[in-house]
Design an enzyme around this catalytic site. Structure first.
Site, short mmCIF file in Angstrom:
data_model
loop_
_atom_site.label_atom_id
_atom_site.label_comp_id
_atom_site.label_asym_id
_atom_site.label_seq_id
_atom_site.Cartn_x
_atom_site.Cartn_y
_atom_site.Cartn_z
N SER A 131 -0.77 -6.93 1.70
CA SER A 131 -0.09 -6.94 0.48
C SER A 131 0.65 -8.19 0.36
O SER A 131 0.08 -9.29 0.31
CB SER A 131 0.92 -5.84 0.48
OG SER A 131 1.47 -5.90 -0.82
N ASP A 202 -5.70 1.16 -5.90
CA ASP A 202 -4.37 0.32 -5.40
C ASP A 202 -3.35 0.44 -6.74
O ASP A 202 -3.71 -0.11 -7.85
CB ASP A 202 -4.58 -1.09 -4.83
CG ASP A 202 -3.31 -1.86 -4.27
OD1 ASP A 202 -2.20 -1.38 -4.68
OD2 ASP A 202 -3.43 -2.32 -3.23
N HIS A 235 -2.72 1.77 -1.89
CA HIS A 235 -1.85 0.55 -1.32
C HIS A 235 -1.50 0.94 0.15
O HIS A 235 -0.35 0.96 0.45
CB HIS A 235 -0.76 0.39 -2.33
CG HIS A 235 -0.02 -1.11 -1.78
ND1 HIS A 235 -0.90 -2.11 -2.13
CD2 HIS A 235 0.89 -1.74 -1.45
CE1 HIS A 235 -0.16 -3.18 -1.77
NE2 HIS A 235 0.77 -2.77 -1.39
#
Length: 255
Positions: A131, A202, A235
């Site tokens: 991320s 995501d 995610h």
């Protein structure tokens, strides 16, 4: 296991000229279980710390890799309404056109470079992350190719591999022009293998941002960009993704 601070002049525009000191959190190290062939700095996501990833990385079948897992500074984050949490840089909006915290990015990748600077000369060096950590890793790749940080100071590390999971490239829209104007930058970009992985589901960093970053890096001259997508993945990471990361690192680093 260290705390480090980094002080820099602001690279922002206008009146943002004050110096600020950023204190990084604890660094966790996973020692290689066999002959040390590569060292990778791995960067956590927003609000996390180096400990959680060090535990996962310690269990990967990569006995020749040393993992260094630093913890980001705690800072106010604009996208969270100014709430302070562990973040490698400030983020206001996830957008190719959004403002980039170049000062924060430079401070974080200078910290990473410092962590790698004392590794043995025969060890291959890499950067990876998840991320926001992946965003930092890709920014490092861009700085490596250009041979300099965003503030113009020389970038000192010879990278051999970059991995980004569920991330994006800050400043992607300007990369092609910056690299295309220099034969040396084009040569360095062409030499660096990059693996990008992104879940199609995501909900935090949209899949299209990862896909677009991959395309823009390829068009800027990074010839060895591998982009992998995962149906149903949100995610977070899953064993299949980490298995492919291991296979890719084994092939690139001989680890």
């Amino acid at each position: 296991m260290s705390k480090m601070s980094y002080s820099s002049a602001s690279m922002g525009s206008g009146s943002r000229t004050a110096r600020r000191t950023v204190e990084f959190g604890r660094t966790y190290v996973v020692r290689p279980k066999a002959k040390h062939q590569a060292t990778i700095v791995w960067l956590h996501g927003l609000g996390d710390n180096g400990s959680s990833w060090s535990q996962l990385l310690d269990n990967l079948p990569l006995p020749n890799i040393k993992w260094i897992c630093p913890t980001a500074p705690t800072r106010p984050v604009t996208v969270l309404g100014g709430f302070p949490c562990a973040a490698w840089f400030d983020e206001g909006e996830l957008s190719e056109d959004g403002p980039n915290d170049v000062e924060g990015l430079d401070a974080s990748i200078a910290h990473i470079a410092n962590l790698l600077s004392t590794e043995p000369s025969d060890v291959k060096l890499g950067i990876g992350g998840f991320s926001m950590g992946a965003a930092c890793a890709l920014y490092s790749a861009a700085c490596f190719a250009q041979g300099k940080y965003g503030n113009g100071n020389p970038y000192p590390i010879n990278l051999k591999a970059v991995v980004g999971l569920s991330g994006w490239l800050p400043g992607a829209r300007n990369l092609r022009n910056k690299i295309g104007g220099s034969n040396e930058a084009a040569r360095r970009a062409a030499s660096l293998p990059i693996l990008l992985c992104h879940g199609l589901s995501d909900e935090v960093v949209p899949y299209t941002y990862g896909e677009r970053s991959s395309q823009m890096m390829s068009s800027a001259g990074f010839r060895y960009v591998t982009f992998k997508s995962y149906q149903g993945l949100g995610h977070y990471t899953v064993p299949k993704e980490m298995e492919e990361v291991c296979q890719w690192l084994n092939a690139r680093l001989g680890a």
